[in-house]
Motif scaffolding. Sequence first.
Motif, PDB file in Angstrom:
ATOM      1  N   ASP A 215     -10.178  -7.255   1.999  1.00  0.00           N
ATOM      2  CA  ASP A 215      -8.652  -7.824   0.947  1.00  0.00           C
ATOM      3  C   ASP A 215      -8.056  -6.161   0.716  1.00  0.00           C
ATOM      4  N   ILE A 216      -8.916  -5.205   0.748  1.00  0.00           N
ATOM      5  CA  ILE A 216      -7.349  -4.123   0.184  1.00  0.00           C
ATOM      6  C   ILE A 216      -6.424  -3.784   1.582  1.00  0.00           C
ATOM      7  N   THR A 217      -7.143  -3.899   2.836  1.00  0.00           N
ATOM      8  CA  THR A 217      -6.715  -3.515   3.974  1.00  0.00           C
ATOM      9  C   THR A 217      -5.642  -4.533   4.737  1.00  0.00           C
ATOM     10  N   ALA A 218      -6.259  -5.018   4.070  1.00  0.00           N
ATOM     11  CA  ALA A 218      -5.530  -6.839   4.564  1.00  0.00           C
ATOM     12  C   ALA A 218      -3.962  -6.571   3.601  1.00  0.00           C
ATOM     13  N   ARG A 219      -4.505  -6.715   2.626  1.00  0.00           N
ATOM     14  CA  ARG A 219      -2.625  -6.340   1.675  1.00  0.00           C
ATOM     15  C   ARG A 219      -2.116  -5.403   1.716  1.00  0.00           C
ATOM     16  N   ALA A 220      -2.902  -4.044   2.457  1.00  0.00           N
ATOM     17  CA  ALA A 220      -2.454  -2.877   3.163  1.00  0.00           C
ATOM     18  C   ALA A 220      -1.761  -2.956   4.236  1.00  0.00           C
ATOM     19  N   ARG A 221      -2.170  -3.598   4.920  1.00  0.00           N
ATOM     20  CA  ARG A 221      -0.985  -3.923   6.753  1.00  0.00           C
ATOM     21  C   ARG A 221      -0.488  -4.701   6.041  1.00  0.00           C
ATOM     22  N   TRP A 222      -0.063  -6.128   4.924  1.00  0.00           N
ATOM     23  CA  TRP A 222       0.959  -6.736   4.976  1.00  0.00           C
ATOM     24  C   TRP A 222       2.406  -5.957   4.488  1.00  0.00           C
ATOM     25  N   LEU A 223       1.844  -5.360   3.420  1.00  0.00           N
ATOM     26  CA  LEU A 223       3.232  -4.372   2.946  1.00  0.00           C
ATOM     27  C   LEU A 223       3.320  -3.945   3.777  1.00  0.00           C
ATOM     28  N   VAL A 224       2.890  -3.042   4.596  1.00  0.00           N
ATOM     29  CA  VAL A 224       3.844  -2.195   5.478  1.00  0.00           C
ATOM     30  C   VAL A 224       4.436  -3.136   6.494  1.00  0.00           C
ATOM     31  N   ARG A 225       3.743  -4.853   7.006  1.00  0.00           N
ATOM     32  CA  ARG A 225       4.907  -5.303   7.516  1.00  0.00           C
ATOM     33  C   ARG A 225       5.979  -5.887   6.875  1.00  0.00           C
ATOM     34  N   ASN A 226       5.987  -6.170   5.449  1.00  0.00           N
ATOM     35  CA  ASN A 226       6.796  -6.631   4.882  1.00  0.00           C
ATOM     36  C   ASN A 226       7.852  -6.518   4.013  1.00  0.00           C
ATOM     37  N   ASN A 227       6.830  -4.745   3.100  1.00  0.00           N
ATOM     38  CA  ASN A 227       8.104  -4.341   2.387  1.00  0.00           C
ATOM     39  C   ASN A 227       8.218  -3.174   3.218  1.00  0.00           C
ATOM     40  N   GLY A 228       9.889  -2.673   2.649  1.00  0.00           N
ATOM     41  CA  GLY A 228      10.077  -1.713   3.336  1.00  0.00           C
ATOM     42  C   GLY A 228       9.892  -0.296   2.718  1.00  0.00           C
ATOM     43  N   TYR A 229       9.567  -0.704   0.989  1.00  0.00           N
ATOM     44  CA  TYR A 229       8.700   0.779   0.721  1.00  0.00           C
ATOM     45  C   TYR A 229       7.473   1.419   0.796  1.00  0.00           C
ATOM     46  N   ALA A 230       6.605  -0.175   1.675  1.00  0.00           N
ATOM     47  CA  ALA A 230       5.523   1.022   1.645  1.00  0.00           C
ATOM     48  C   ALA A 230       5.946   1.579   3.454  1.00  0.00           C
ATOM     49  N   ALA A 231       6.976   1.027   4.396  1.00  0.00           N
ATOM     50  CA  ALA A 231       6.886   0.706   5.336  1.00  0.00           C
ATOM     51  C   ALA A 231       7.584   2.252   5.323  1.00  0.00           C
ATOM     52  N   ASN A 232       8.293   2.571   4.467  1.00  0.00           N
ATOM     53  CA  ASN A 232       8.934   4.579   4.969  1.00  0.00           C
ATOM     54  C   ASN A 232       7.884   4.917   4.192  1.00  0.00           C
ATOM     55  N   ALA A 233       7.513   5.052   3.595  1.00  0.00           N
ATOM     56  CA  ALA A 233       6.245   5.888   2.873  1.00  0.00           C
ATOM     57  C   ALA A 233       5.237   6.210   3.944  1.00  0.00           C
ATOM     58  N   ILE A 234       4.521   5.476   4.688  1.00  0.00           N
ATOM     59  CA  ILE A 234       3.739   5.259   5.916  1.00  0.00           C
ATOM     60  C   ILE A 234       4.253   6.187   6.784  1.00  0.00           C
ATOM     61  N   GLU A 235       5.128   5.496   7.323  1.00  0.00           N
ATOM     62  CA  GLU A 235       6.220   6.769   8.699  1.00  0.00           C
ATOM     63  C   GLU A 235       6.092   8.091   7.587  1.00  0.00           C
ATOM     64  N   SER A 236       6.775   8.399   6.943  1.00  0.00           N
ATOM     65  CA  SER A 236       7.286   9.255   6.453  1.00  0.00           C
ATOM     66  C   SER A 236       5.934  10.296   6.508  1.00  0.00           C
ATOM     67  N   TRP A 237       4.307   9.710   5.688  1.00  0.00           N
ATOM     68  CA  TRP A 237       2.786  10.456   5.595  1.00  0.00           C
ATOM     69  C   TRP A 237       2.810  10.947   7.038  1.00  0.00           C
ATOM     70  N   ALA A 238       2.890   9.980   8.000  1.00  0.00           N
ATOM     71  CA  ALA A 238       2.666  10.571   9.385  1.00  0.00           C
ATOM     72  C   ALA A 238       4.341  11.086   9.968  1.00  0.00           C
ATOM     73  N   GLY A 239       4.687  11.472   9.471  1.00  0.00           N
ATOM     74  CA  GLY A 239       5.943  12.274  10.161  1.00  0.00           C
ATOM     75  C   GLY A 239       6.026  13.730   9.438  1.00  0.00           C
ATOM     76  N   ASN A 240       5.108  13.918   8.327  1.00  0.00           N
ATOM     77  CA  ASN A 240       4.666  14.805   7.991  1.00  0.00           C
ATOM     78  C   ASN A 240       3.111  15.435   7.995  1.00  0.00           C
ATOM     79  N   VAL A 241       2.219  14.526   8.201  1.00  0.00           N
ATOM     80  CA  VAL A 241       1.461  14.891   8.784  1.00  0.00           C
ATOM     81  C   VAL A 241       0.852  15.449  10.016  1.00  0.00           C
TER      82      VAL A 241
END
Length: 495
Positions: A48-74
């Motif tokens: 359930d946690i993984t499914a909700r995290a994927r939903w947020l990345v697809r639908n929430n701008g803050y979540a999408a921005n956070a993961i792009e920032s993380w991957a870009g810096n790592v």
Amino acid sequence: MFAALNDVRRRVGAFIGGFEAGLSSRRLKGFQPSRAHLNTLIAAAGPDITARARWLVRNNGYAANAIESWAGNVVGAGIKPSSLIKESETKTTIQKLWVDWTDEADAEGFTDFYGLQRRAAREVFIAGEVFFRFRPRRPQDGLTVPLQLQMLPSEMLPLNRNESVPGGNVIRQGIEFDAIGRRVAYHFLRRHPGDMTDFGMAGEMVRIPASEIVHVIDPVDAGQLRGVSRFAAGIVKLFLLDQYDDAELDRKKVAAMHALFITTPAPAEPLDAVEGRDENDERTIDLQPGQITMLEPGEEVQTSAPADVGQTYEPFQYRTLLQVSAALGVPYAYLSNDMLKANYSNSRLALLEFRRRIEAYQHAVIVWQLCRQVWARWMDTAAIAGALELPEYDRRRREYLACGWLPPKWDWVDPLKDARAEIEQIDAGLKSRTQALAERGYDAEQVDTEIAADKAREKSLGLTFGATPPAPEAQRPGDSEAATDAAATDTGQPA
């Protein structure tokens, strides 16, 4: 019996006092966290946690921005290897073959090896883990090294697979262990459980030896088997904040609509105005610019006046996003793209802390778990396939596998000041050029070779770049007489 012991312990704790965090006082009476191990909690709530995290990345701008920032810096443009072999020709050959192979590394053909690193960083952030399977290829496939990587999401390894197998091995959360706790195999689903476009047999399993799997995970507890999303601590606030924003947007939309209400003591009588009917057969009146409408005695016009949100919206958003950024481990500015509240000092402080975390993650997760294993398997395959001529590879394997991994360079906040500080550290012997170049993602030997080649080409073309040699100093007073005296002494003539 255990209930009685717990009751006695609470009584003794209440009598002695000590740590308030361990007491069952009025404020903490409802604070009864689970004592289950993280593996148990992940098995119960992980999907359930993984499914909700994927939903947020697809639908929430803050979540999408956070993961792009993380991957870009790592990962950025890639964490790249630098072979530590002393023979320069052998090192050059290995590095060139590796560069050629990186374009062929992805079994799906979507990206290169460094793109797979970025996808791995994203998946570990979302799901807490990701898997890569080594896929050996045939010589006739035409690859520089007959090896590719297949990326497998965490949902492909079921969390509810727990059983004993013949021979004394046990399967825990899809991972098979031997009698001394070593991982010997992974039991994957043949198709993604949520992919309805794959017509394979649902639930069919395949056993893959552990030597063929790279399990990339960011463990947080001792004994942890499977990963947990970094969104776990921020999912609730992100989702509720998203709902609040949607409601506020609808409120603004309604408030922006100009609505009029006409009240009359005799609603059954028609209005003396230009009337119409809408699709629901309701009476309407069209308003025209400059129109004057005469109302009957007793009628009045009222406008809608929805309540305003006041001055609380911005502070509430800011504080909530601060909590979300702390939960995700991403600076507030990287999460929200809001640079208005940032200045040089606090931006630099946040960046330094964030970069320390990123460097620890690069070493402990991406390099240690993914890059090193891929490099070792790639070298073995290249040596066996004859793509590399490495004398006595079996005996000198550890020497051949020696490699440093160079993460992408950090962009300076103040380039001039940081560059001067770097030069002073090198001049004072506090840092070597090799270390300084490695911190920028470059190989020192390669840079020196390029510099030498550039200087040779400039000399052959008669070009001069960089600092010019200092001009000869002006002759000081008295230098002329001294030179004349020296000349007269040498020749025996009077000055």
